[in-house]
Design a protein around this motif. Sequence first.
Motif, mmCIF file in Angstrom:
data_model
loop_
_atom_site.group_PDB
_atom_site.id
_atom_site.type_symbol
_atom_site.label_atom_id
_atom_site.label_comp_id
_atom_site.label_asym_id
_atom_site.label_seq_id
_atom_site.Cartn_x
_atom_site.Cartn_y
_atom_site.Cartn_z
ATOM 1 N N ILE A 188 9.926 8.488 8.064
ATOM 2 C CA ILE A 188 10.839 7.640 7.271
ATOM 3 C C ILE A 188 11.025 8.125 5.845
ATOM 4 O O ILE A 188 11.892 7.633 5.129
ATOM 5 C CB ILE A 188 10.402 6.157 7.263
ATOM 6 N N GLY A 189 10.200 9.046 5.388
ATOM 7 C CA GLY A 189 10.361 9.557 4.031
ATOM 8 C C GLY A 189 9.565 8.773 3.022
ATOM 9 O O GLY A 189 8.930 7.769 3.333
ATOM 10 N N GLU A 190 9.628 9.223 1.777
ATOM 11 C CA GLU A 190 8.785 8.657 0.730
ATOM 12 C C GLU A 190 9.305 7.370 0.111
ATOM 13 O O GLU A 190 8.581 6.690 -0.599
ATOM 14 C CB GLU A 190 8.581 9.693 -0.382
ATOM 15 N N ASP A 191 10.542 7.015 0.349
ATOM 16 C CA ASP A 191 11.116 5.827 -0.294
ATOM 17 C C ASP A 191 10.494 4.526 0.184
ATOM 18 O O ASP A 191 10.385 3.576 -0.583
ATOM 19 C CB ASP A 191 12.632 5.782 -0.082
ATOM 20 N N ALA A 192 10.119 4.465 1.428
ATOM 21 C CA ALA A 192 9.603 3.207 1.985
ATOM 22 C C ALA A 192 8.454 3.511 2.926
ATOM 23 O O ALA A 192 8.663 3.722 4.111
ATOM 24 C CB ALA A 192 10.710 2.463 2.713
ATOM 25 N N ILE A 236 5.027 2.913 5.122
ATOM 26 C CA ILE A 236 4.345 1.893 5.922
ATOM 27 C C ILE A 236 2.895 1.853 5.452
ATOM 28 O O ILE A 236 2.238 2.894 5.342
ATOM 29 C CB ILE A 236 4.395 2.248 7.419
ATOM 30 N N SER A 237 2.376 0.661 5.189
ATOM 31 C CA SER A 237 0.983 0.528 4.765
ATOM 32 C C SER A 237 0.084 0.196 5.955
ATOM 33 O O SER A 237 0.562 -0.218 7.023
ATOM 34 C CB SER A 237 0.859 -0.575 3.703
ATOM 35 N N LEU A 238 -1.200 0.369 5.750
ATOM 36 C CA LEU A 238 -2.154 -0.031 6.776
ATOM 37 C C LEU A 238 -2.049 -1.534 7.019
ATOM 38 O O LEU A 238 -2.127 -1.994 8.165
ATOM 39 C CB LEU A 238 -3.575 0.359 6.356
ATOM 40 N N ASN A 239 -1.846 -2.311 5.955
ATOM 41 C CA ASN A 239 -1.663 -3.758 6.114
ATOM 42 C C ASN A 239 -0.491 -4.069 7.042
ATOM 43 O O ASN A 239 -0.584 -4.968 7.879
ATOM 44 C CB ASN A 239 -1.411 -4.419 4.759
ATOM 45 N N ASP A 240 0.644 -3.360 6.879
ATOM 46 C CA ASP A 240 1.810 -3.588 7.738
ATOM 47 C C ASP A 240 1.422 -3.428 9.205
ATOM 48 O O ASP A 240 1.792 -4.251 10.051
ATOM 49 C CB ASP A 240 2.932 -2.595 7.407
ATOM 50 N N LEU A 241 0.683 -2.367 9.489
ATOM 51 C CA LEU A 241 0.269 -2.106 10.872
ATOM 52 C C LEU A 241 -0.743 -3.137 11.368
ATOM 53 O O LEU A 241 -0.691 -3.558 12.528
ATOM 54 C CB LEU A 241 -0.307 -0.692 10.982
ATOM 55 N N VAL A 265 7.664 -2.451 12.761
ATOM 56 C CA VAL A 265 6.779 -2.353 11.607
ATOM 57 C C VAL A 265 7.576 -2.146 10.320
ATOM 58 O O VAL A 265 7.246 -2.721 9.278
ATOM 59 C CB VAL A 265 5.745 -1.224 11.801
ATOM 60 N N LYS A 266 8.643 -1.380 10.359
ATOM 61 C CA LYS A 266 9.461 -1.129 9.168
ATOM 62 C C LYS A 266 10.095 -2.425 8.671
ATOM 63 O O LYS A 266 10.142 -2.686 7.467
ATOM 64 C CB LYS A 266 10.535 -0.080 9.482
ATOM 65 N N SER A 267 10.564 -3.250 9.576
ATOM 66 C CA SER A 267 11.156 -4.536 9.211
ATOM 67 C C SER A 267 10.117 -5.441 8.544
ATOM 68 O O SER A 267 10.400 -6.106 7.536
ATOM 69 C CB SER A 267 11.726 -5.217 10.460
ATOM 70 N N GLU A 320 10.142 -6.650 4.500
ATOM 71 C CA GLU A 320 10.076 -8.049 4.076
ATOM 72 C C GLU A 320 8.870 -8.306 3.179
ATOM 73 O O GLU A 320 8.965 -9.027 2.179
ATOM 74 C CB GLU A 320 10.064 -8.993 5.278
ATOM 75 N N LEU A 321 7.744 -7.705 3.504
ATOM 76 C CA LEU A 321 6.567 -7.849 2.655
ATOM 77 C C LEU A 321 6.824 -7.274 1.269
ATOM 78 O O LEU A 321 6.451 -7.872 0.254
ATOM 79 C CB LEU A 321 5.356 -7.175 3.295
ATOM 80 N N SER A 322 7.477 -6.120 1.208
ATOM 81 C CA SER A 322 7.806 -5.494 -0.081
ATOM 82 C C SER A 322 8.734 -6.382 -0.893
ATOM 83 O O SER A 322 8.560 -6.542 -2.105
ATOM 84 C CB SER A 322 8.458 -4.130 0.137
ATOM 85 N N SER A 323 9.714 -6.973 -0.231
ATOM 86 C CA SER A 323 10.650 -7.868 -0.909
ATOM 87 C C SER A 323 9.922 -9.097 -1.458
ATOM 88 O O SER A 323 10.164 -9.533 -2.582
ATOM 89 C CB SER A 323 11.752 -8.289 0.067
#
Length: 148
Positions: free
Chosen positions: A45-49, A51-56, A111-113, A117-120
């Motif tokens: 997905i690249g460096e802009d967004a 995925i964190s371990l928390n997301d997973l 996971v990206k979705s 949302e968590l980032s927002s």
Amino acid sequence: PLNESSIATANLLAHSKQTIPHYYLTVDVTLDSLLKLRATLNEAIGEDAQISLNDLLIKASACAMKSCPSANASWMGDSVRMYKSVDVNVVMGNGDNLYTPLIQGVDGRGVKSISDELSSNLESIEEGTVAGENFNAVGTVTFMNMGM
């Protein structure tokens, strides 16, 4: 002195602890495969967004709840309500306040979705613009990571 949001959160947590049966599960896990998956996803997905371990872990928790429907349930006094979807409150904060925004339908989302949302939500917390239904809603499980 606590602000209104912190007082409300403390009251909700105290009420929950006093009126709802709780149980705790503790397991030791090896996350090597999950960390490899995270690296692969982030490379794609690249460096802009990222995925964190928390997301997973949030996604994995929702999948576990979905696979064990009796865990995705609420005590209703004289019955148990079983939920079809896994809606996760995620404990977040900015150092001064804690919030528990709701991420709906985590079991059916990518996971990206979830990450977006968590980032927002975290951005809203940091900017002091916390508002909206998802900051006042109650899910079927609460996720709190105290170790990261």
